[in-house]
Write an enzyme that holds these catalytic residues in place. Structure first.
Site, PDB file in Angstrom:
ATOM      1  N   ASP A 118      -9.828  -3.906  -5.652  1.00  0.00           N
ATOM      2  CA  ASP A 118      -9.326  -3.212  -4.466  1.00  0.00           C
ATOM      3  C   ASP A 118     -10.234  -2.034  -4.123  1.00  0.00           C
ATOM      4  O   ASP A 118     -10.395  -1.118  -4.938  1.00  0.00           O
ATOM      5  CB  ASP A 118      -7.894  -2.718  -4.742  1.00  0.00           C
ATOM      6  N   HIS A 139      -8.007  -5.200  -0.643  1.00  0.00           N
ATOM      7  CA  HIS A 139      -6.808  -4.431  -0.314  1.00  0.00           C
ATOM      8  C   HIS A 139      -6.027  -5.157   0.775  1.00  0.00           C
ATOM      9  O   HIS A 139      -6.505  -5.309   1.905  1.00  0.00           O
ATOM     10  CB  HIS A 139      -7.190  -3.025   0.158  1.00  0.00           C
ATOM     11  N   SER A 184       0.839  -1.203   0.000  1.00  0.00           N
ATOM     12  CA  SER A 184       0.000   0.000   0.000  1.00  0.00           C
ATOM     13  C   SER A 184       0.878   1.258   0.000  1.00  0.00           C
ATOM     14  O   SER A 184       1.646   1.464  -0.947  1.00  0.00           O
ATOM     15  CB  SER A 184      -0.966  -0.053   1.182  1.00  0.00           C
TER      16      SER A 184
END
Length: 332
Positions: free
Chosen positions: A274, A302, A147
């Site tokens: 996501d 995610h 991320s």
């Protein structure tokens, strides 16, 4: 390192199959966060002093061998991040050493300087690479980011280019274009994720500025009232770090600008569903360096990618995939 023959990167389909009870993006995203037990991992703590007088904390695991994987967490993550510990365990079983980089200001103890980590803050990671190389010239380095950490890693690799002191890298759930991701998090169910992350981010800066003075250009009160990331970054992240505003920060720091300049074998794994972004943020093959493979799963959420093992037991496919890739890219 010999350059690949192709002129650009490649995009391939991931072989991830979601757990039949966790097929949707929100189930994939939420389940590991809420229901996965914290993977046990013995850490040896090290405080790394930085050239500007600040510090970052490192968490080491494993011993011996000439391969070290640097692990870079996402927003509000750190030593306790489950996905990070899970991969560390996978790599330890393959005779790697791992070191978690807890990004500047990310731990329970505030860092010394006003600024904290952000999507474009690659200096501390790049400094750590040099420190590790100087300590052990024969060591082979790899790095993995998730991320925000994926964005930091990919940007750092692009900035370093041919000078990158790593043998290979992997990134998961990379937010290639930051403004569309921030706008997505303002809508629908994604607002719940934004609210959760903002609470953690506001707690971090409030704790920090209880002891570290706020620079005059930063509106801390407005940041602590912010309803979304764009407002927070306008009030805090951008002025703290020399950007005009949130949009300038996003445009200059998004990893999509840097993936064409990467010169080390790199795997990026993203899910098309996501909930932190839209498929439109994913780059084309032409935008990728020939050293980069983007592996896209139809599902996975995610930092989720929960598959089914024997008797329906949850299996964290992403950790297995990243460990497998590093083992192939940096063999014993």
């Amino acid at each position: 390192m010999q350059a690949p023959e192709k002129a650009h990167g490649r995009i391939v389909a991931a072989d991830f199959v979601p757990h039949p009870w966790l097929r949707g993006p929100h189930a994939q995203t939420v389940y590991p966060s809420l229901f996965r037990r914290l993977p046990p991992l013995e850490l040896r703590r090290e405080r790394l002093e930085l050239p500007d007088g600040d510090f970052v904390d490192l968490g080491w695991s494993g011993s011996g061998g000439d391969r070290i994987a640097v692990l870079v967490h996402g927003l509000t993550g750190g030593f306790e991040s489950k996905y990070l510990r899970g991969l560390a365990r996978q790599l330890l079983a393959r005779n790697w050493r791992t070191v978690i980089l807890q990004l500047r200001g990310g731990g329970p103890e505030p860092n010394r300087h006003p600024r904290c980590y952000h999507h474009g803050d690659t200096g501390d990671l790049r400094y750590l690479w040099r420190v590790l190389r100087d300590r052990e010239p024969a060591v082979r380095l790899a790095t993995v980011g998730w991320s925000l950490g994926a964005n930091v890693l990919l940007k750092a690799l692009g900035e370093e280019g041919d000078a990158a002191p790593v043998a290979a890298a992997a990134a998961a759930c990379a937010p290639f274009r930051l403004l569309p991701c921030a706008e997505k998090l303002r809508t629908g169910t994604a607002r719940l994720y934004q609210a959760h992350l903002l609470r953690g981010l506001k707690a971090l800066v409030a704790r920090k500025h209880a002891v570290v003075p706020v620079p005059p250009q930063v509106d801390l009160a407005r940041a602590l009232r912010a309803a979304d990331f764009i407002e927070f970054d306008d009030a805090y992240t951008a002025p703290m770090n020399g950007f005009r505003d949130a949009r300038d920060y996003y445009a200059r720091c998004e990893s999509g600008r840097f993936v064409g300049a990467i010169r080390r074998p790199t795997l990026i794994v993203n899910a098309r569903d996501d909930p932190f972004m839209t498929p439109a943020v994913l780059p084309t093959e032409a935008a990728l360096s020939p050293y980069v493979t983007l592996e896209i799963a139809r599902r996975g959420g995610h930092v989720g990618f929960v598959a089914a093992g024997p008797h329906g037991r949850p299996v964290y496919w992403l950790e297995q995939r990243l460990a497998q890739y590093l083992e192939e890219a940096v063999p014993r």
